[in-house]
Design an enzyme around this catalytic site. Sequence first.
Site, PDB file in Angstrom:
ATOM      1  N   LYS A 107     -10.298 -14.838  -0.823  1.00 17.04           N
ATOM      2  CA  LYS A 107      -9.692 -14.084  -1.963  1.00 17.04           C
ATOM      3  C   LYS A 107     -10.395 -14.557  -3.103  1.00 17.04           C
ATOM      4  O   LYS A 107     -10.982 -13.715  -3.854  1.00 17.04           O
ATOM      5  CB  LYS A 107      -8.256 -14.567  -2.262  1.00 17.04           C
ATOM      6  CG  LYS A 107      -7.359 -13.867  -1.117  1.00 17.04           C
ATOM      7  CD  LYS A 107      -6.985 -12.027  -1.563  1.00 17.04           C
ATOM      8  CE  LYS A 107      -6.253 -11.657  -0.480  1.00 17.04           C
ATOM      9  NZ  LYS A 107      -6.141 -10.239  -0.785  1.00 17.04           N
ATOM     10  N   TYR A 145      -7.274 -18.241   3.754  1.00 12.36           N
ATOM     11  CA  TYR A 145      -7.140 -16.937   2.927  1.00 12.36           C
ATOM     12  C   TYR A 145      -7.406 -17.066   1.445  1.00 12.36           C
ATOM     13  O   TYR A 145      -7.795 -16.233   0.874  1.00 12.36           O
ATOM     14  CB  TYR A 145      -5.722 -16.913   3.162  1.00 12.36           C
ATOM     15  CG  TYR A 145      -4.954 -15.783   2.424  1.00 12.36           C
ATOM     16  CD1 TYR A 145      -4.733 -14.523   2.712  1.00 12.36           C
ATOM     17  CD2 TYR A 145      -4.201 -16.108   1.005  1.00 12.36           C
ATOM     18  CE1 TYR A 145      -4.420 -13.552   2.063  1.00 12.36           C
ATOM     19  CE2 TYR A 145      -3.483 -15.074   0.401  1.00 12.36           C
ATOM     20  CZ  TYR A 145      -3.395 -13.828   0.834  1.00 12.36           C
ATOM     21  OH  TYR A 145      -2.915 -12.752   0.264  1.00 12.36           O
ATOM     22  N   GLY A 185       0.829  -1.263   0.010  1.00 13.34           N
ATOM     23  CA  GLY A 185       0.041  -0.089   0.031  1.00 13.34           C
ATOM     24  C   GLY A 185       0.705   1.317  -0.034  1.00 13.34           C
ATOM     25  O   GLY A 185       0.656   2.198  -0.849  1.00 13.34           O
ATOM     26  N   ASP A 226      10.025 -29.424   1.571  1.00 11.03           N
ATOM     27  CA  ASP A 226      10.326 -28.401   0.614  1.00 11.03           C
ATOM     28  C   ASP A 226       9.332 -27.523   0.047  1.00 11.03           C
ATOM     29  O   ASP A 226       9.475 -26.360  -0.384  1.00 11.03           O
ATOM     30  CB  ASP A 226      10.704 -28.937  -0.671  1.00 11.03           C
ATOM     31  CG  ASP A 226      12.291 -29.207  -0.952  1.00 11.03           C
ATOM     32  OD1 ASP A 226      12.802 -28.376  -0.317  1.00 11.03           O
ATOM     33  OD2 ASP A 226      12.714 -30.031  -1.772  1.00 11.03           O
ATOM     34  N   ARG A 269      18.260 -14.207   8.367  1.00 15.65           N
ATOM     35  CA  ARG A 269      18.967 -15.138   8.539  1.00 15.65           C
ATOM     36  C   ARG A 269      20.745 -15.065   8.328  1.00 15.65           C
ATOM     37  O   ARG A 269      21.435 -15.412   9.011  1.00 15.65           O
ATOM     38  CB  ARG A 269      18.674 -16.514   7.860  1.00 15.65           C
ATOM     39  CG  ARG A 269      19.074 -17.876   8.198  1.00 15.65           C
ATOM     40  CD  ARG A 269      18.418 -18.383   9.443  1.00 15.65           C
ATOM     41  NE  ARG A 269      18.418 -19.837   9.560  1.00 15.65           N
ATOM     42  CZ  ARG A 269      17.694 -20.389   8.868  1.00 15.65           C
ATOM     43  NH1 ARG A 269      16.711 -20.287   8.051  1.00 15.65           N
ATOM     44  NH2 ARG A 269      18.109 -22.036   8.984  1.00 15.65           N
ATOM     45  N   ASN A 272       4.683 -13.630  -5.082  1.00 18.53           N
ATOM     46  CA  ASN A 272       5.508 -13.284  -3.862  1.00 18.53           C
ATOM     47  C   ASN A 272       6.074 -11.988  -4.111  1.00 18.53           C
ATOM     48  O   ASN A 272       6.981 -11.846  -4.729  1.00 18.53           O
ATOM     49  CB  ASN A 272       6.751 -14.341  -3.667  1.00 18.53           C
ATOM     50  CG  ASN A 272       6.375 -14.817  -2.181  1.00 18.53           C
ATOM     51  OD1 ASN A 272       5.932 -14.478  -1.228  1.00 18.53           O
ATOM     52  ND2 ASN A 272       6.537 -16.423  -2.216  1.00 18.53           N
TER      53      ASN A 272
HETATM   54  N1  LIG Z   1       2.911  -9.546   0.161  1.00 22.56           N
HETATM   55  C1  LIG Z   1       2.860 -10.609  -0.741  1.00 22.56           C
HETATM   56  O1  LIG Z   1       4.055 -11.198  -1.118  1.00 22.56           O
HETATM   57  C2  LIG Z   1       1.670 -10.847  -1.447  1.00 22.56           C
HETATM   58  C3  LIG Z   1       1.419 -11.622  -2.445  1.00 22.56           C
HETATM   59  C4  LIG Z   1       0.190 -11.632  -3.138  1.00 22.56           C
HETATM   60  C5  LIG Z   1      -0.892 -10.913  -2.569  1.00 22.56           C
HETATM   61  N2  LIG Z   1      -0.539  -9.958  -1.795  1.00 22.56           N
HETATM   62  C6  LIG Z   1      -1.743  -9.145  -1.616  1.00 22.56           C
HETATM   63  O2  LIG Z   1      -1.649  -7.845  -1.697  1.00 22.56           O
HETATM   64  C7  LIG Z   1      -2.056  -6.974  -0.635  1.00 22.56           C
HETATM   65  C8  LIG Z   1      -1.109  -6.427  -0.034  1.00 22.56           C
HETATM   66  O3  LIG Z   1      -0.293  -7.020   0.764  1.00 22.56           O
HETATM   67  P1  LIG Z   1       0.722  -6.696   1.735  1.00 22.56           P
HETATM   68  O4  LIG Z   1       1.976  -7.582   2.046  1.00 22.56           O
HETATM   69  O5  LIG Z   1       0.810  -5.188   1.664  1.00 22.56           O
HETATM   70  O6  LIG Z   1       0.015  -6.645   3.165  1.00 22.56           O
HETATM   71  P2  LIG Z   1       0.363  -6.165   4.486  1.00 22.56           P
HETATM   72  O7  LIG Z   1       1.653  -5.683   4.752  1.00 22.56           O
HETATM   73  O8  LIG Z   1      -0.015  -7.091   5.876  1.00 22.56           O
HETATM   74  O9  LIG Z   1      -0.801  -4.710   4.745  1.00 22.56           O
HETATM   75  C9  LIG Z   1      -2.176  -5.147   5.015  1.00 22.56           C
HETATM   76  C10 LIG Z   1      -2.641  -3.637   5.085  1.00 22.56           C
HETATM   77  O10 LIG Z   1      -4.010  -4.066   5.559  1.00 22.56           O
HETATM   78  C11 LIG Z   1      -4.734  -3.375   6.676  1.00 22.56           C
HETATM   79  N3  LIG Z   1      -5.687  -3.894   7.319  1.00 22.56           N
HETATM   80  C12 LIG Z   1      -5.745  -5.500   7.561  1.00 22.56           C
HETATM   81  N4  LIG Z   1      -7.120  -5.340   8.225  1.00 22.56           N
HETATM   82  C13 LIG Z   1      -7.634  -4.279   8.236  1.00 22.56           C
HETATM   83  C14 LIG Z   1      -8.775  -4.044   8.689  1.00 22.56           C
HETATM   84  N5  LIG Z   1      -9.696  -4.550   9.385  1.00 22.56           N
HETATM   85  N6  LIG Z   1      -9.148  -2.476   8.583  1.00 22.56           N
HETATM   86  C15 LIG Z   1      -8.265  -1.737   7.846  1.00 22.56           C
HETATM   87  N7  LIG Z   1      -7.178  -2.092   7.440  1.00 22.56           N
HETATM   88  C16 LIG Z   1      -6.695  -3.218   7.585  1.00 22.56           C
HETATM   89  C17 LIG Z   1      -3.245  -3.564   7.428  1.00 22.56           C
HETATM   90  O11 LIG Z   1      -3.381  -2.737   8.460  1.00 22.56           O
HETATM   91  P3  LIG Z   1      -2.437  -2.591  10.007  1.00 22.56           P
HETATM   92  O12 LIG Z   1      -1.214  -2.149   9.660  1.00 22.56           O
HETATM   93  O13 LIG Z   1      -3.243  -1.767  10.867  1.00 22.56           O
HETATM   94  O14 LIG Z   1      -2.670  -4.152  10.339  1.00 22.56           O
HETATM   95  C18 LIG Z   1      -2.094  -3.343   6.455  1.00 22.56           C
HETATM   96  O15 LIG Z   1      -2.022  -1.995   6.512  1.00 22.56           O
HETATM   97  C19 LIG Z   1      -2.795  -7.948   0.153  1.00 22.56           C
HETATM   98  O16 LIG Z   1      -4.249  -8.049  -0.398  1.00 22.56           O
HETATM   99  C20 LIG Z   1      -2.422  -9.260  -0.052  1.00 22.56           C
HETATM  100  O17 LIG Z   1      -3.335 -10.361   0.214  1.00 22.56           O
HETATM  101  C21 LIG Z   1       0.285  -9.894  -1.079  1.00 22.56           C
END
Ligand SMILES: NC(=O)c1ccc[n+]([C@@H]2O[C@H](COP(=O)([O-])OP(=O)(O)OC[C@H]3O[C@@H](n4cnc5c(N)ncnc54)[C@H](OP(=O)(O)O)[C@@H]3O)[C@@H](O)[C@H]2O)c1
Length: 325
Positions: free
Chosen positions: A151, A147, A27, A280, A198, A176
């Site tokens: 989705k 999860y 974000g 793995d 690590r 990822n």
């Molecule tokens: N990271 C990856 O590798 C990856 C891969 C594939 C898809 N995605 C998708 O990409 C998107 C972003 O991922 P990310 O890695 O940036 O996730 P992240 O760092 O965990 O950020 C998620 C955000 O959602 C907010 N949030 C969660 N629950 C909430 C609620 N009830 N009300 C308001 N805000 C809420 C969190 O707020 P708080 O800070 O307050 O918890 C956080 O700011 C997600 O939809 C994830 O499923 C991520």
Amino acid sequence: MNATTADDVLNLEGRRVLVTGGHGFLGRHVVKALERRELDRVLSPSRAECDLTDRHQVLAFFKRERPDLVLHLAAAQGGVAWQKANQATAYLDNARMMDAIVDASIASSVDRVLFTASSICYPRDAAVPYREATLWDGQPEPAHLGYAHAKRGGIALLQAAYEQHGLSSCVVMPANMYGPGARFEPERSNVVAAMIRRCLEARDQGDASITCWGTGSPIREFLYVEDAAEGILRAVVRCGTPSPLNLGTGVETTIAELVDTVAAQVGFDGEIRWDHDRPDGAARVCMDVALMRERLDWLPSMSLGEGLQRTISWWQSFRNGQADT
Ligand SMILES: NC(=O)c1ccc[n+]([C@@H]2O[C@H](COP(=O)([O-])OP(=O)(O)OC[C@H]3O[C@@H](n4cnc5c(N)ncnc54)[C@H](OP(=O)(O)O)[C@@H]3O)[C@@H](O)[C@H]2O)c1
């Protein structure tokens, strides 16, 4: 704002853009990318300002702020261990957020919604590289069931909202992600952050070796977060129907190659051992990016080596209190 149809290429200029999860890893980069485009009407409420699992709060927020576009990035998520231990929470929180967002988007006549699903939604037995057409052909990996099904439910909801209300939306399936601002907490981090931690710890402690799980042969795909942010902005502009679109590099890297690169970049020159008694995971996880390339007229540009270097530099500064998340 004029009404938008699903086929329109949107102009972001002048639109009020809501980024949910705008303080999270992806974000923050999406908000920065919008700011670089000099869009000054970007809304990114924190959880304290609007808990997205509470539909009354979400409806009130939309009524008050009137967003034109919604980039729904917020999610309840974590690493594999977190997902396994929190299957119901992952399902409920993600489903509640999605229900509330779609409901409010219909009620407020939002121009378009973008939803970030995940490569994890693909069936565990899907042919690799994953193609969008195979998304519904089987069950996701059991460790991610809560999860992944939430989705998938989100995609189904957008398809229903498109059919019934004409709500324009697009769905991206990111690989990822890694990069500056990634989550490094052990229970929330993915393999890239875990390996960086690590190797740095081993270097700092002067360890002669590190031992990693498995054989090192599994193949994965890694997407640099700034590339992901760029892909998301291209997708919301160009794609207006809720058919999933992969967002990745299509570049396959073994876990052993990842660890070797990280070790070399942090300056850990000890031995890397592999514990073959540990699992793995899936042998090969990678997405087909042909459709992404065609529809977005774009491919990610960051190499893994350069992306890792930037991630490691950021993490070292962050650990020393010299960088923001
Ligand atoms: N990271 C990856 O590798 C990856 C891969 C594939 C898809 N995605 C998708 O990409 C998107 C972003 O991922 P990310 O890695 O940036 O996730 P992240 O760092 O965990 O950020 C998620 C955000 O959602 C907010 N949030 C969660 N629950 C909430 C609620 N009830 N009300 C308001 N805000 C809420 C969190 O707020 P708080 O800070 O307050 O918890 C956080 O700011 C997600 O939809 C994830 O499923 C991520």
